[in-house]
Design an enzyme around this catalytic site. Structure first.
Site, short mmCIF file in Angstrom:
data_model
loop_
_atom_site.label_atom_id
_atom_site.label_comp_id
_atom_site.label_asym_id
_atom_site.label_seq_id
_atom_site.Cartn_x
_atom_site.Cartn_y
_atom_site.Cartn_z
N ASP A 101 -10.59 0.53 -9.75
CA ASP A 101 -10.16 1.20 -8.54
C ASP A 101 -10.93 2.52 -8.37
OD1 ASP A 101 -7.84 0.86 -6.42
OD2 ASP A 101 -7.82 2.97 -6.97
N TYR A 124 -8.58 9.47 -0.53
CA TYR A 124 -9.23 8.47 0.31
C TYR A 124 -10.00 9.14 1.45
CZ TYR A 124 -7.02 4.41 -1.87
OH TYR A 124 -6.66 3.44 -2.75
N HIS A 181 -5.55 -6.54 -10.30
CA HIS A 181 -6.09 -5.21 -10.07
C HIS A 181 -5.72 -4.22 -11.17
CE1 HIS A 181 -7.74 -2.04 -7.54
NE2 HIS A 181 -6.64 -1.34 -7.73
#
Length: 510
Positions: free
Chosen positions: A271, A421, A478
């Protein structure tokens, strides 16, 4: 050091000399002396030849000067409040323990009691997000059975510290091996989490790496593990200024490793941790011995990628695809485009207006749980969306899931974690320098089958030019370190074994 080519006159000719580091190139063009007195067509032809040779030499110079791959500049920022002080920053490393006051827990339980739930659509399961029928059960467990104080003891079982770097406090877990065979040294390993995870993701894999022999994994490679919280996540202080991106985080963690006395070390991440560790390898390739990833991002897609998307299913060998690549990627519309449209809405919100939704999540523990749990459902296995409970307890315990949520709640970090982000994506995809640079460091990739998007080795090697290990993992998604710690540990161990035995880190500059 290279210089601009210069003319050197001889008795009967001219030569062109260019200096490329330690080597010199001399190009001689005879007969020019005969042309000086009579500028005929032949002389002009020779002069034109000289021009072409000069241009050729400049091209050779450019080629040689570019042979050594460019590194990513270290980002020396100041992320603390106000102006950077003129005094030297305190570089001390201070012990830290997770602590929660009774007032905080009372406030949490009050908010849980006052939660307002929305009735889900019939038979919607997790297709619309976290199903509130199951969410009620999670909240009931949270209030009546979950023991945060016990989980705090679990969190504090590994040594934790804080140190100030570039104006903000950096939190990290630092676990040394309980014992080492005589004459053997532990290998430093930096492990970086992502969103919506935390340093707690690594608690199950840490003992497998620091004491592998006790878990049936041998003792040839033993690690000293450092797991920092990304600034703005968990117990690391949030940046107080804009533009703290993955390169900023990589620079901070590089400084952290040097401060801890590690001149050479391995890195591992998925990630956001994948991007941060990649950037660190670009910043300090001579210090990163190896880079291990359980997720890969490719931001630059060109014509070869487009052709492989259109034709790779029918001619996989032509594009370097293996059978498993084809199975995981095609049909492309369903396994790539549809996933992007159905799973990445959160990323658009967080890359544009993170504070808007973040304020609501920071005020409601139930809203925070719904937002995070949905990711632990679909990102673990997309098929879990078909289940009313989201399959959450098929791979994780509620204690583990709630411990991760509690780290976000008690630290109040959800807004700052979402801002990461925006800082990384607001300038566009593929526009930043680190996205255009390759990675020369020896790289190992563990490709888990339920990762959101599969990146084939044929694509990854365009970015990571020194892939020495690429494995299709048999299961997992994930959150690999938390879901499949043994599988991930084994892949890290075999990768490091390959790098060490073949001394690949010494060859990365060749």
């Amino acid at each position: 050091m290279g210089t601009v080519p210069v003319w050197i006159k001889r008795w009967d000719r001219w030569g062109l000399c260019a200096d490329f580091g330690n080597s010199k190139v001399l190009i001689c063009i005879p007969g020019r002396g005969a042309c000086v007195a009579s500028p005929t067509a032949g002389a002009r032809g020779i002069m034109l030849l000289e021009v072409f040779l000069l241009l050729g030499t400049l091209l050779i110079y450019y080629f040689f000067s570019k042979k050594n791959e460019e590194t990513l500049p270290f980002k020396d920022g100041w992320w603390g409040r106000g102006q950077k002080p003129e005094t030297k920053e305190d570089s001390s490393v201070r012990p830290f323990k997770v602590e929660t006051a009774e007032e905080e827990l009372s406030d949490l339980f009050r908010r849980l009691d006052q939660a307002r739930f929305t009735e889900p659509l019939e038979n919607s399961c997790f297709h619309y997000g976290t199903n509130s029928v199951h969410l009620r059960k999670v909240v009931s467990y949270w209030k009546n059975q979950f023991n945060w104080k016990k989980q705090v003891e679990v969190l504090n079982k590994y040594p934790q510290f804080k140190t100030k770097i570039q104006g903000i406090d950096i939190h990290f877990v630092h676990v040394k091996p309980p014992h080492l065979p005589e004459g053997q040294a532990a290998k430093p390993l930096l492990m970086v989490h992502g969103w919506p995870g935390s340093f707690y993701e690594f608690y199950k894999i840490i003992p497998l790496l620091t004491d592998p022999a006790s878990h049936g994994l041998g003792d040839e490679h033993i690690f000293e593990v450092i797991c920092p919280s990304i600034p703005g996540y968990g117990f690391s202080e949030a940046p107080h200024k804009q533009d703290f991106n993955s390169v900023s985080a990589a620079s901070v963690f590089y400084e952290l490793m040097l401060r801890l006395g590690f001149n050479e070390f391995y890195t591992q991440g998925g990630d956001a941790g994948c991007v941060i560790c990649t950037n660190l390898a670009q910043i300090a390739p001579s210090h990163v011995k190896g880079l291990h990833l359980n997720m890969v991002l490719v931001s630059k897609l060109g014509l070869p990628h487009l052709l492989s998307i259109l034709l790779g299913r029918y001619f996989p060998g032509l594009f370097g695809f293996q059978d498993e690549d084809v199975r995981r990627m095609f049909p492309f519309l369903k396994k790539w485009l549809y996933k992007i449209l159905s799973e990445f809405g959160y990323a658009h919100i967080q890359a544009t207006k993170p504070d808007t939704v973040g304020c609501g999540l920071n005020d409601s523990p139930v809203g925070l749980a719904a937002y995070i749990l949905e990711k632990f459902s679909s990102w673990t296995d997309m098929e879990f969306r078909n289940l009313e409970d989201g399959g959450l307890e098929r791979k994780f315990s509620l204690d583990d899931l709630l411990s991760n949520i509690m780290i976000y709640w008690v630290s109040g970090c959800i807004v700052s974690s979402m801002r990461f982000y925006k800082e990384n994506l607001q300038k566009g995809i593929g526009t930043q320098k680190h996205e255009k640079l390759t990675v020369q460091v020896p790289t190992g990739i563990a490709a888990f089958p339920n990762e959101i998007l599969h990146i084939p080795q044929a694509w990854a090697k365009k970015k990571y030019t020194n892939i020495v290990s690429f494995h299709f993992m048999p299961r997992g998604g994930h959150f690999a370190a938390l879901e499949e710690p043994e599988l991930l540990a084994k892949d890290i161990l075999q990768f490091v074994d390959k790098v060490e035995k073949e001394q690949l880190w010494k060859k990365k500059g060749e």
